[in-house]
Design a protein around this motif. Structure first.
Motif, PDB file in Angstrom:
ATOM      1  N   LEU A  20       0.835  -1.208   0.000  1.00 52.31           N
ATOM      2  CA  LEU A  20       0.000   0.000   0.000  1.00 52.31           C
ATOM      3  C   LEU A  20       0.866   1.254   0.000  1.00 52.31           C
ATOM      4  O   LEU A  20       0.598   2.210  -0.731  1.00 52.31           O
ATOM      5  CB  LEU A  20      -0.924   0.030   1.219  1.00 52.31           C
ATOM      6  N   GLY A  21       1.897   1.240   0.833  1.00 51.01           N
ATOM      7  CA  GLY A  21       2.791   2.390   0.911  1.00 51.01           C
ATOM      8  C   GLY A  21       3.518   2.636  -0.394  1.00 51.01           C
ATOM      9  O   GLY A  21       3.601   3.773  -0.875  1.00 51.01           O
ATOM     10  N   GLY A  24       1.131   3.718  -3.057  1.00 51.34           N
ATOM     11  CA  GLY A  24       0.662   5.067  -2.749  1.00 51.34           C
ATOM     12  C   GLY A  24       1.489   6.144  -3.422  1.00 51.34           C
ATOM     13  O   GLY A  24       0.967   7.191  -3.811  1.00 51.34           O
ATOM     14  N   THR A  28       0.569   9.905  -5.487  1.00 52.71           N
ATOM     15  CA  THR A  28       0.853  11.121  -4.723  1.00 52.71           C
ATOM     16  C   THR A  28       1.899  12.004  -5.389  1.00 52.71           C
ATOM     17  O   THR A  28       2.425  12.922  -4.760  1.00 52.71           O
ATOM     18  CB  THR A  28       1.299  10.781  -3.277  1.00 52.71           C
ATOM     19  N   LEU A  41      -5.720   6.204  -3.836  1.00 54.96           N
ATOM     20  CA  LEU A  41      -5.308   4.879  -4.284  1.00 54.96           C
ATOM     21  C   LEU A  41      -6.565   4.035  -4.482  1.00 54.96           C
ATOM     22  O   LEU A  41      -7.450   4.040  -3.619  1.00 54.96           O
ATOM     23  CB  LEU A  41      -4.386   4.226  -3.249  1.00 54.96           C
ATOM     24  N   LEU A  47      -4.158   9.437   0.365  1.00 50.04           N
ATOM     25  CA  LEU A  47      -2.754   9.265   0.739  1.00 50.04           C
ATOM     26  C   LEU A  47      -1.944  10.511   0.399  1.00 50.04           C
ATOM     27  O   LEU A  47      -2.229  11.201  -0.568  1.00 50.04           O
ATOM     28  CB  LEU A  47      -2.140   8.077  -0.018  1.00 50.04           C
ATOM     29  N   ASN A  48      -0.940  10.760   1.203  1.00 49.45           N
ATOM     30  CA  ASN A  48       0.107  11.723   0.866  1.00 49.45           C
ATOM     31  C   ASN A  48       1.439  11.012   1.121  1.00 49.45           C
ATOM     32  O   ASN A  48       1.470   9.855   1.536  1.00 49.45           O
ATOM     33  CB  ASN A  48      -0.041  13.030   1.663  1.00 49.45           C
ATOM     34  N   HIS A  51       1.838   9.616   4.707  1.00 47.51           N
ATOM     35  CA  HIS A  51       0.981   8.455   4.926  1.00 47.51           C
ATOM     36  C   HIS A  51       1.611   7.208   4.290  1.00 47.51           C
ATOM     37  O   HIS A  51       1.602   6.127   4.877  1.00 47.51           O
ATOM     38  CB  HIS A  51      -0.396   8.733   4.316  1.00 47.51           C
ATOM     39  N   ASN A  52       2.199   7.374   3.089  1.00 49.38           N
ATOM     40  CA  ASN A  52       2.873   6.250   2.428  1.00 49.38           C
ATOM     41  C   ASN A  52       4.044   5.735   3.260  1.00 49.38           C
ATOM     42  O   ASN A  52       4.207   4.524   3.431  1.00 49.38           O
ATOM     43  CB  ASN A  52       3.383   6.670   1.050  1.00 49.38           C
ATOM     44  N   HIS A  55       2.802   3.794   6.238  1.00 44.30           N
ATOM     45  CA  HIS A  55       2.374   2.440   5.844  1.00 44.30           C
ATOM     46  C   HIS A  55       3.578   1.516   5.680  1.00 44.30           C
ATOM     47  O   HIS A  55       3.549   0.363   6.124  1.00 44.30           O
ATOM     48  CB  HIS A  55       1.579   2.476   4.543  1.00 44.30           C
ATOM     49  N   ASP A 108      -9.970   5.421   4.631  1.00 46.32           N
ATOM     50  CA  ASP A 108      -8.799   5.148   5.468  1.00 46.32           C
ATOM     51  C   ASP A 108      -9.236   4.748   6.874  1.00 46.32           C
ATOM     52  O   ASP A 108      -8.681   3.817   7.466  1.00 46.32           O
ATOM     53  CB  ASP A 108      -7.895   6.383   5.574  1.00 46.32           C
TER      54      ASP A 108
END
Length: 135
Positions: A20-21, A24, A28, A41, A47-48, A51-52, A55, A108
């Motif tokens: 996910l990260g 992401g 972004t 996503l 996500l920014n 946040h990535n 994760h 989220d």
């Protein structure tokens, strides 16, 4: 590892969060690292860059604990599950505010609450009799 639900969950869910990260970052591009509203996503998860990274760090912690031993996996699952529970409630208050440095949205929050429930159920309920550092 397959004999321990905590180890298996840590590796599987940790891998999902790492992916996910990494994925992401594909949505972004051009979004400020701490933007309050980020890229989406799969069209739903906000996500920014920060946040990535979070994760990826959480995913790595789960995977490392999962490949380590039962107690490490159990502790990581319980601790991260509790953190996700807190984040889920905090996210309810942060969405739409200038303090939302993770670009959280409703999807989220659902993901974080679901992750919290699974991690806490397994972390607190499985492998209770495990005393060794192997398996």
């Amino acid at each position: 590892m397959t004999q321990s639900p905590n180890r298996l969950l840590g590796v599987v869910l940790g891998t999902v969060y790492i992916l996910l990260g990494l994925l992401g970052f594909t949505v972004t591009n051009g979004v400020n690292f701490l933007a309050t509203e980020g890229g989406l996503l799969v069209g739903i998860l906000g996500l920014n860059g920060f946040h990535n990274v979070v994760h990826i760090v959480i995913g790595a912690a789960l995977v490392l604990a999962g490949i380590s031993n039962r107690q490490a996996a159990r502790t990581a699952n319980s601790t991260i599950g509790f953190a996700f529970l807190i984040l889920g409630f905090a996210g309810l208050l942060l969405v739409g505010s200038s303090l939302n440095i993770l670009a959280l949205n409703a999807a989220d929050n659902v993901l974080h609450f679901a992750s919290a429930v699974v991690l806490l159920l397994v972390g607190l309920g499985a492998d209770k009799r495990a005393t060794g550092v192997s398996a």
